[in-house]
Design a protein around this motif. Structure first.
Motif, PDB file in Angstrom:
ATOM      1  N   ARG A   1      26.943  48.992  44.734  1.00 47.27           N
ATOM      2  CA  ARG A   1      28.546  48.621  45.002  1.00 47.27           C
ATOM      3  C   ARG A   1      29.300  49.993  45.322  1.00 47.27           C
TER       4      ARG A   1
ATOM      5  N   TYR B   1      24.303  47.515  52.397  1.00 46.15           N
ATOM      6  CA  TYR B   1      23.989  46.170  51.882  1.00 46.15           C
ATOM      7  C   TYR B   1      23.385  46.261  50.540  1.00 46.15           C
TER       8      TYR B   1
ATOM      9  N   TYR C   1      25.569  38.526  41.631  1.00 44.25           N
ATOM     10  CA  TYR C   1      26.771  38.440  42.694  1.00 44.25           C
ATOM     11  C   TYR C   1      27.994  39.012  42.074  1.00 44.25           C
TER      12      TYR C   1
ATOM     13  N   ASP D   1      25.209  41.632  47.896  1.00 47.84           N
ATOM     14  CA  ASP D   1      25.723  40.761  48.935  1.00 47.84           C
ATOM     15  C   ASP D   1      24.853  39.627  49.285  1.00 47.84           C
ATOM     16  N   ILE D   2      23.667  39.653  48.704  1.00 51.83           N
ATOM     17  CA  ILE D   2      22.776  38.514  48.771  1.00 51.83           C
ATOM     18  C   ILE D   2      21.886  38.716  47.611  1.00 51.83           C
TER      19      ILE D   2
END
Length: 246
Positions: free
Chosen positions: A208, A214, A228, A233-234
């Motif tokens: 991040r 991503y 998270y 992101d996933i």
């Protein structure tokens, strides 16, 4: 790249090793626990509080360079040791000594039990490369190349940034993004065009803060919410869930 579960514009994929490519995260956690418990037992006596190989491993150790993991955990317990040096013997009660003690235990466990890869990850990497994207492995481990060779996966990566390369280049480890950024540079792509695949909270932080396009979290131990919270992101349990591996 929707068939691979990635946003359009992603040109490269950067994979952590332990817990993402290989089933070695649990071996690392066990080696850390064996080392820290012996140290704490000797220091604090029979009433010592054991190392938590789930919570404390995830919070203080997982994904970090070895010495940083020792420092972070000891600081959380209010323990201070001299740093020593990278060549300290495993018997030394220094930061590097404890780290080398853990590594000796890890290598013994790997020699005894072997190394396995996640089949879903290997198939996903094959699909990524077939789609024309470049790949890198980014690991804090100094044993990265040997582990990749053990599972016949060294040729799946165009670039390797591991603990040895990071030391040679003076790159700080996760949660700093420098090792991932170095992998992207070596691949010739911008961070915003690269995806990061990690199972460690420190790796999520690195993905991040590095501005990557991503960030995929691998939940192998039931920490979806934490992944998270640290920037995923996933989150998936296996990369086969993203597609491209049929």
């Amino acid at each position: 790249m929707t068939d691979l579960g990635l946003p359009e514009g992603i040109q490269a994929c950067l994979f952590d090793l332990d817990g993402v490519v290989t089933k070695t995260a649990v071996v690392h956690a066990a080696a850390w626990k064996e080392m820290f418990d012996a140290f704490l037992r000797e220091r604090d006596g029979p009433g010592y509080r054991p190392f938590d190989a789930v919570g404390e491993y995830a919070e203080y150790v997982d994904g970090r360079p070895r010495a940083d993991g020792v420092r972070t955990f000891l600081a959380a317990r209010g323990i201070t040791l001299p740093d020593g040096g990278p060549d300290d013997p495993p018997a030394a009660d220094t930061v590097h000594g404890l780290g080398n003690r853990k590594n000796a235990l890890l290598l013994d466990r790997i020699r005894t039990g072997g190394v396995q890869a996640y089949d879903g990850t290997l198939r996903y990497i094959d699909a990524v490369r077939a789609a024309g994207m470049r790949t890198a492995v980014v690991s804090a481990s100094a044993n990265c190349r040997d582990v990749l060779r053990a599972v016949h996966a060294e040729d799946l990566f165009d670039v390797r940034i591991d603990g040895i390369v990071a030391a040679e280049r003076g790159l700080p480890g996760k949660p700093r993004p420098d090792t991932f950024l170095a992998a992207a540079r070596d691949l010739g792509v911008e961070a915003k065009r690269a995806a990061v695949f990690e199972d460690a909270l420190a790796g999520m932080d690195a993905g991040r803060s590095g501005g990557f396009g991503y960030v995929v979290g691998l939940d192998r131990t039931g920490q979806t919410e934490a992944l998270y919270a640290h920037g995923a992101d996933i989150v998936v349990r296996d990369l086969a869930e993203l597609g491209g591996t049929a």
